[in-house]
Design a protein around this motif. Structure first.
Motif, PDB file in Angstrom:
ATOM      1  N   LEU A   1       0.842  -1.194   0.000  1.00 21.85           N
ATOM      2  CA  LEU A   1       0.000   0.000   0.000  1.00 21.85           C
ATOM      3  C   LEU A   1       0.875   1.241   0.000  1.00 21.85           C
ATOM      4  CD1 LEU A   1      -2.495  -1.113   2.807  1.00 21.85           C
ATOM      5  CD2 LEU A   1      -2.585  -1.650   0.364  1.00 21.85           C
ATOM      6  N   GLY A   2       0.634   2.129  -0.952  1.00 23.40           N
ATOM      7  CA  GLY A   2       1.435   3.338  -1.060  1.00 23.40           C
ATOM      8  C   GLY A   2       0.691   4.567  -0.594  1.00 23.40           C
ATOM      9  N   THR A   3       0.229   5.367  -1.540  1.00 17.09           N
ATOM     10  CA  THR A   3      -0.457   6.620  -1.231  1.00 17.09           C
ATOM     11  C   THR A   3      -1.633   6.402  -0.286  1.00 17.09           C
ATOM     12  OG1 THR A   3       0.167   7.520  -3.397  1.00 17.09           O
ATOM     13  CG2 THR A   3      -1.650   8.596  -2.245  1.00 17.09           C
ATOM     14  N   MET A   4      -2.373   5.336  -0.521  1.00 17.82           N
ATOM     15  CA  MET A   4      -3.535   5.016   0.315  1.00 17.82           C
ATOM     16  C   MET A   4      -3.149   4.928   1.793  1.00 17.82           C
ATOM     17  SD  MET A   4      -5.573   1.411   0.146  1.00 17.82           S
ATOM     18  CE  MET A   4      -6.306   0.702   1.630  1.00 17.82           C
ATOM     19  N   ALA A   5      -2.040   4.261   2.094  1.00 20.58           N
ATOM     20  CA  ALA A   5      -1.628   4.081   3.485  1.00 20.58           C
ATOM     21  C   ALA A   5      -1.143   5.380   4.103  1.00 20.58           C
ATOM     22  CB  ALA A   5      -0.529   3.024   3.567  1.00 20.58           C
ATOM     23  N   VAL A   6      -0.390   6.149   3.324  1.00 22.12           N
ATOM     24  CA  VAL A   6       0.166   7.399   3.840  1.00 22.12           C
ATOM     25  C   VAL A   6      -0.934   8.416   4.115  1.00 22.12           C
ATOM     26  CG1 VAL A   6       1.670   9.353   3.293  1.00 22.12           C
ATOM     27  CG2 VAL A   6       2.402   7.028   2.734  1.00 22.12           C
ATOM     28  N   GLU A   7      -1.924   8.494   3.208  1.00 19.10           N
ATOM     29  CA  GLU A   7      -2.987   9.489   3.360  1.00 19.10           C
ATOM     30  C   GLU A   7      -4.114   9.029   4.280  1.00 19.10           C
ATOM     31  OE1 GLU A   7      -4.236  10.579  -0.588  1.00 19.10           O
ATOM     32  OE2 GLU A   7      -2.524  11.947  -0.826  1.00 19.10           O
ATOM     33  N   ASN A   8      -4.311   7.715   4.402  1.00 15.64           N
ATOM     34  CA  ASN A   8      -5.409   7.191   5.235  1.00 15.64           C
ATOM     35  C   ASN A   8      -4.907   6.018   6.077  1.00 15.64           C
ATOM     36  OD1 ASN A   8      -7.833   8.741   4.032  1.00 15.64           O
ATOM     37  ND2 ASN A   8      -6.867   7.827   2.228  1.00 15.64           N
ATOM     38  N   PRO A   9      -4.055   6.290   7.062  1.00 17.96           N
ATOM     39  CA  PRO A   9      -3.462   5.192   7.833  1.00 17.96           C
ATOM     40  C   PRO A   9      -4.487   4.335   8.571  1.00 17.96           C
ATOM     41  CG  PRO A   9      -2.966   7.339   8.820  1.00 17.96           C
ATOM     42  CD  PRO A   9      -3.536   7.609   7.473  1.00 17.96           C
ATOM     43  N   GLU A  10      -5.679   4.883   8.821  1.00 20.19           N
ATOM     44  CA  GLU A  10      -6.704   4.076   9.488  1.00 20.19           C
ATOM     45  C   GLU A  10      -7.125   2.886   8.626  1.00 20.19           C
ATOM     46  OE1 GLU A  10      -8.809   7.146   7.045  1.00 20.19           O
ATOM     47  OE2 GLU A  10      -7.108   7.156   8.432  1.00 20.19           O
ATOM     48  N   LEU A  11      -6.942   2.992   7.300  1.00 18.80           N
ATOM     49  CA  LEU A  11      -7.279   1.872   6.420  1.00 18.80           C
ATOM     50  C   LEU A  11      -6.278   0.728   6.593  1.00 18.80           C
ATOM     51  CD1 LEU A  11      -8.324   3.762   3.152  1.00 18.80           C
ATOM     52  CD2 LEU A  11      -9.748   2.987   5.062  1.00 18.80           C
ATOM     53  N   VAL A  12      -5.056   1.072   6.987  1.00 14.64           N
ATOM     54  CA  VAL A  12      -4.076   0.035   7.301  1.00 14.64           C
ATOM     55  C   VAL A  12      -4.551  -0.751   8.518  1.00 14.64           C
ATOM     56  CG1 VAL A  12      -1.679  -0.426   7.958  1.00 14.64           C
ATOM     57  CG2 VAL A  12      -2.201   1.401   6.320  1.00 14.64           C
ATOM     58  N   ASN A  13      -5.060  -0.038   9.519  1.00 20.58           N
ATOM     59  CA  ASN A  13      -5.642  -0.707  10.690  1.00 20.58           C
ATOM     60  C   ASN A  13      -6.745  -1.674  10.282  1.00 20.58           C
ATOM     61  OD1 ASN A  13      -5.051   2.199  12.486  1.00 20.58           O
ATOM     62  ND2 ASN A  13      -4.516   0.213  13.352  1.00 20.58           N
ATOM     63  N   GLN A  14      -7.627  -1.208   9.402  1.00 24.19           N
ATOM     64  CA  GLN A  14      -8.764  -2.023   8.994  1.00 24.19           C
ATOM     65  C   GLN A  14      -8.310  -3.311   8.302  1.00 24.19           C
ATOM     66  OE1 GLN A  14     -11.736   0.151   6.786  1.00 24.19           O
ATOM     67  NE2 GLN A  14     -12.722  -1.703   6.021  1.00 24.19           N
TER      68      GLN A  14
END
Length: 245
Positions: free
Chosen positions: A105-118
């Motif tokens: 995960l690139g941009t998605m993780a950096v801009e929305n780290p809560e999605l990494v949690n999910q």
């Protein structure tokens, strides 16, 4: 000496295996048909992990290469880590359900780290790698076009706390140039986090690999140097550890 994984890159564009310079479209220097055969060849030579990037997805054409990715997954038995164009939780989930071992995960993780949690909660942190691409000592996103103003150690520590199980660190300044690399940014990241870090960018010689093997780096992704014969893969395997991915 700490040993590390040697991870061949299989970058896909328009259904073919390619190598770009600095990740820029139109700079293809290697073009090979049948990426699944390329992947199988690396496995047969001893690769224990494969690094697959959907370049069309990274450039905004997410629907491309799905069949190619499926064929790679069906052809090889070693773990595949895959990135490129993963912009939503559903994108990541679909790939993990398909049989990809780890999503990058690139941009998605950096801009929305809560999605990494999910995703970490749903699939386990071991399934999630975050890509930190560094240019002029700052992490860049959106195809290396926008700076976050933050360093890799800052973001790496934050994303580790959000459930990332590993980091793919790319030194954009040297990626694809076959010119070697600067160790300092990598060492700073390794000191900051305690999850596996895979290095990419500028690895050109066996000496480069030996240098990495003396650090805590988990593995190194190598593309152009393998495809252009600058590094012999089977010789490089002497630096590879035998332990669970």
């Amino acid at each position: 000496m700490i040993l590390l994984y040697i991870i061949p890159a299989v970058d896909i564009k328009n259904g073919k295996c390619v190598q770009l310079v600095q990740g820029k479209p139109g700079t293809e220097q290697v073009i090979i048909d049948n990426p699944h055969e390329v992947a199988k060849n690396w496995e047969d030579k001893g690769a224990e992990i494969l690094h697959v990037i959907n370049l069309d997805g990274a450039f905004g054409e997410n629907s491309k290469n799905r069949e190619v990715i499926e064929k790679i997954i069906d052809t090889v038995s070693v773990p595949v880590q895959l990135g490129g164009g993963i912009r939503t939780v559903d994108d990541a989930a679909n790939l993990l359900d398909l049989g990809v071992e780890k999503v990058i995960l690139g941009t998605m993780a950096v801009e929305n780290p809560e999605l990494v949690n999910q995703l970490s909660d749903d699939y386990g942190s071991d399934s999630i790698i975050v890509a930190l691409d560094s240019k002029n000592s700052e992490v860049v996103v959106k195809g290396w076009t926008e700076s976050t103003g933050k360093t890799a150690p800052e973001l790496g520590l934050s994303l580790q706390k959000h459930g990332a199980g590993g980091i793919l660190f790319t030194n954009v300044d040297v990626e694809g140039l076959l010119s070697g690399f600067n160790m300092d940014p990598l060492l700073e990241l390794l000191d900051a986090v305690n999850i596996p870090v895979i290095y990419s960018g500028g690895v050109t010689t066996l000496e480069d690999i030996e240098t990495l093997s003396k650090t805590k780096t988990f593995g190194t992704v190598i593309g152009s140097a393998l495809y252009k014969g600058r590094i012999d893969f089977e010789t490089a395997l002497k630096f590879q550890a035998v332990h669970s991915f």
